[in-house]
Write an enzyme that holds these catalytic residues in place. Structure first.
Site, PDB file in Angstrom:
ATOM      1  N   ARG A 151      -6.465   1.924  -4.193  1.00 45.24           N
ATOM      2  CA  ARG A 151      -5.265   1.903  -5.018  1.00 45.24           C
ATOM      3  C   ARG A 151      -5.670   2.196  -6.466  1.00 45.24           C
ATOM      4  O   ARG A 151      -6.826   2.007  -6.862  1.00 45.24           O
ATOM      5  CB  ARG A 151      -4.580   0.539  -4.966  1.00 45.24           C
ATOM      6  CG  ARG A 151      -4.100   0.106  -3.583  1.00 45.24           C
ATOM      7  CD  ARG A 151      -3.458  -1.280  -3.666  1.00 45.24           C
ATOM      8  NE  ARG A 151      -2.914  -1.715  -2.399  1.00 45.24           N
ATOM      9  CZ  ARG A 151      -3.558  -2.486  -1.507  1.00 45.24           C
ATOM     10  NH1 ARG A 151      -4.808  -2.890  -1.781  1.00 45.24           N
ATOM     11  NH2 ARG A 151      -2.990  -2.850  -0.380  1.00 45.24           N
ATOM     12  N   LYS A 173      -4.615  -6.398  -3.431  1.00 43.99           N
ATOM     13  CA  LYS A 173      -3.417  -7.186  -3.693  1.00 43.99           C
ATOM     14  C   LYS A 173      -3.648  -8.634  -3.294  1.00 43.99           C
ATOM     15  O   LYS A 173      -4.360  -8.925  -2.339  1.00 43.99           O
ATOM     16  CB  LYS A 173      -2.231  -6.605  -2.924  1.00 43.99           C
ATOM     17  CG  LYS A 173      -1.705  -5.297  -3.505  1.00 43.99           C
ATOM     18  CD  LYS A 173      -0.423  -4.870  -2.819  1.00 43.99           C
ATOM     19  CE  LYS A 173       0.173  -3.642  -3.487  1.00 43.99           C
ATOM     20  NZ  LYS A 173       1.437  -3.216  -2.848  1.00 43.99           N
ATOM     21  N   HIS A 242      -1.808   7.502  -5.524  1.00 44.85           N
ATOM     22  CA  HIS A 242      -1.242   7.013  -4.265  1.00 44.85           C
ATOM     23  C   HIS A 242      -1.220   8.117  -3.218  1.00 44.85           C
ATOM     24  O   HIS A 242      -1.365   7.857  -2.019  1.00 44.85           O
ATOM     25  CB  HIS A 242       0.169   6.472  -4.497  1.00 44.85           C
ATOM     26  CG  HIS A 242       0.735   5.758  -3.306  1.00 44.85           C
ATOM     27  ND1 HIS A 242       0.118   4.663  -2.727  1.00 44.85           N
ATOM     28  CD2 HIS A 242       1.848   5.995  -2.572  1.00 44.85           C
ATOM     29  CE1 HIS A 242       0.839   4.264  -1.687  1.00 44.85           C
ATOM     30  NE2 HIS A 242       1.886   5.045  -1.569  1.00 44.85           N
ATOM     31  N   ARG A 245      -4.616   8.286  -1.720  1.00 51.76           N
ATOM     32  CA  ARG A 245      -4.785   7.163  -0.796  1.00 51.76           C
ATOM     33  C   ARG A 245      -4.077   7.454   0.529  1.00 51.76           C
ATOM     34  O   ARG A 245      -4.619   7.193   1.615  1.00 51.76           O
ATOM     35  CB  ARG A 245      -4.226   5.895  -1.442  1.00 51.76           C
ATOM     36  CG  ARG A 245      -4.223   4.635  -0.565  1.00 51.76           C
ATOM     37  CD  ARG A 245      -3.817   3.452  -1.439  1.00 51.76           C
ATOM     38  NE  ARG A 245      -3.355   2.309  -0.677  1.00 51.76           N
ATOM     39  CZ  ARG A 245      -4.131   1.347  -0.176  1.00 51.76           C
ATOM     40  NH1 ARG A 245      -5.447   1.413  -0.330  1.00 51.76           N
ATOM     41  NH2 ARG A 245      -3.616   0.322   0.480  1.00 51.76           N
ATOM     42  N   HIS A 268      -4.568  -3.747   3.982  1.00 54.49           N
ATOM     43  CA  HIS A 268      -3.227  -4.195   4.351  1.00 54.49           C
ATOM     44  C   HIS A 268      -3.305  -5.529   5.082  1.00 54.49           C
ATOM     45  O   HIS A 268      -4.092  -5.679   6.022  1.00 54.49           O
ATOM     46  CB  HIS A 268      -2.548  -3.172   5.267  1.00 54.49           C
ATOM     47  CG  HIS A 268      -2.119  -1.928   4.555  1.00 54.49           C
ATOM     48  ND1 HIS A 268      -1.864  -0.736   5.194  1.00 54.49           N
ATOM     49  CD2 HIS A 268      -1.896  -1.688   3.233  1.00 54.49           C
ATOM     50  CE1 HIS A 268      -1.495   0.169   4.315  1.00 54.49           C
ATOM     51  NE2 HIS A 268      -1.506  -0.378   3.124  1.00 54.49           N
ATOM     52  N   TYR A 277       2.741   3.277   6.684  1.00 56.80           N
ATOM     53  CA  TYR A 277       1.993   4.053   5.701  1.00 56.80           C
ATOM     54  C   TYR A 277       1.476   5.350   6.294  1.00 56.80           C
ATOM     55  O   TYR A 277       1.444   6.380   5.638  1.00 56.80           O
ATOM     56  CB  TYR A 277       0.813   3.207   5.225  1.00 56.80           C
ATOM     57  CG  TYR A 277       0.266   3.583   3.882  1.00 56.80           C
ATOM     58  CD1 TYR A 277      -0.616   4.641   3.743  1.00 56.80           C
ATOM     59  CD2 TYR A 277       0.628   2.879   2.742  1.00 56.80           C
ATOM     60  CE1 TYR A 277      -1.126   4.990   2.513  1.00 56.80           C
ATOM     61  CE2 TYR A 277       0.122   3.206   1.505  1.00 56.80           C
ATOM     62  CZ  TYR A 277      -0.758   4.262   1.398  1.00 56.80           C
ATOM     63  OH  TYR A 277      -1.260   4.600   0.169  1.00 56.80           O
TER      64      TYR A 277
END
Length: 302
Positions: A151, A173, A242, A245, A268, A277
């Site tokens: 990211r 994240k 992005h 990615r 994830h 995704y």
């Protein structure tokens, strides 16, 4: 005059600073400031604002936002900010329950970036740069984005100490660390960049990627440099982190068909996120299941 709930909002944002990316924190700050403006106008000044933090008020607020034409994505983010505020009020014992958790999240349309064609992307990456320090730095960023599926916030926050032999440690994240592999070409590009990085910055600077001023390269600067390099090298499409990615995930899935591995590499928490995704549909998953699961094969009729 400071609104009665403002200290709670400030405390919430301070706590989120260590658990959310700068971009998410800025978005929450704007969302909560907008809600506080609405709350100040909507309730009587002599009544504690926490008493008005109710499902009815929140629905009224979100309905007003919807009539302003806000997207489902923005409305969902505002609800997330309100849930966080409700939890903070609950912790402070200013309310008995969090009404924001009773709200339905708006259904969001899925807008996935189209992956760059693998041949186009490889030709762009193989195009020689001008040999300048900026060229070495930008090449290392491009290769690392595509090699490891990072990211934007993950790449921007990398320090020198995060690099290891053939892998890099990133903080994803939710402040969750993970190890991701670094491909051969990305490793070479990083080696080339590290060889001349000292021309940009002092030895004590920990950031892996730095600006010409010697400080950590910011998100916007990285986005602009990637787009500029791609256009200079003749890529006929807009390129942003992005999209690199997404291209990483799509190209890897096409060759490996290992969804679980890609989930781990992308960081994830849920497999469902990876399914969306990488644009898998149910038919593809069902076919994979039928071929792989030992008790999925149906008996053929005699």
């Amino acid at each position: 005059m400071t609104a009665p709930l403002q200290p709670i909002v400030d405390e919430l944002l301070h706590g989120l600073a260590s658990r959310r990316s700068p971009a998410t924190l800025d978005a929450y700050r704007r969302d909560l400031a907008h809600f506080m403006g609405f709350l100040t106008k909507a309730v009587a000044p002599d009544v504690p604002q926490a008493l008005h933090f109710s499902t009815a008020l929140l629905r009224r607020y979100l309905a007003c936002e919807r009539t302003r034409g806000l997207s489902a994505r923005t409305l969902a983010r505002r609800q997330a900010a309100l849930r966080q505020l409700g939890d903070q009020l609950l912790s402070a014992q200013l309310i008995d329950s969090n009404p924001a958790r009773l709200l339905d999240t708006p259904r969001q349309p899925q807008h996935l970036p189209h992956p760059v064609d693998v041949d186009l992307l490889n030709r762009m990456l193989d195009e020689p740069h001008d040999g300048s320090p900026l060229g070495f730095r930008d090449q290392a960023m491009l290769e690392l984005f595509y090699s490891s599926g990072l990211r934007l916030a993950e790449l921007a926050s990398l320090d020198l100490g995060d690099l290891q032999a053939q892998r890099v440690r990133v903080i994803g994240k939710g402040n969750k660390p993970r190890q991701v592999p670094v491909g051969r070409k990305a490793a070479q590009a990083l080696k080339d960049w590290l060889g001349i990085r000292s021309t940009f910055t002092a030895a004590e600077e920990p950031a892996l990627f730095v600006s010409q001023q010697g400080t950590r390269l910011g998100h916007r600067a990285i986005q602009k440099r990637l787009d500029l390099v791609a256009r200079e090298r003749g890529l006929p499409e807009h390129l942003h982190p992005h999209r690199l990615r997404h291209s990483f995930a799509t190209h890897l899935l096409e060759s490996s068909h290992d969804l679980r591995a890609i989930q781990e590499l992308l960081g994830h928490a849920q497999l469902a996120t990876t399914q969306v995704y990488t644009q898998l549909d149910w038919q593809q998953l069902a076919e994979s299941y039928d071929h792989a699961h030992p008790r999925a094969h149906r008996k053929r009729s005699p």
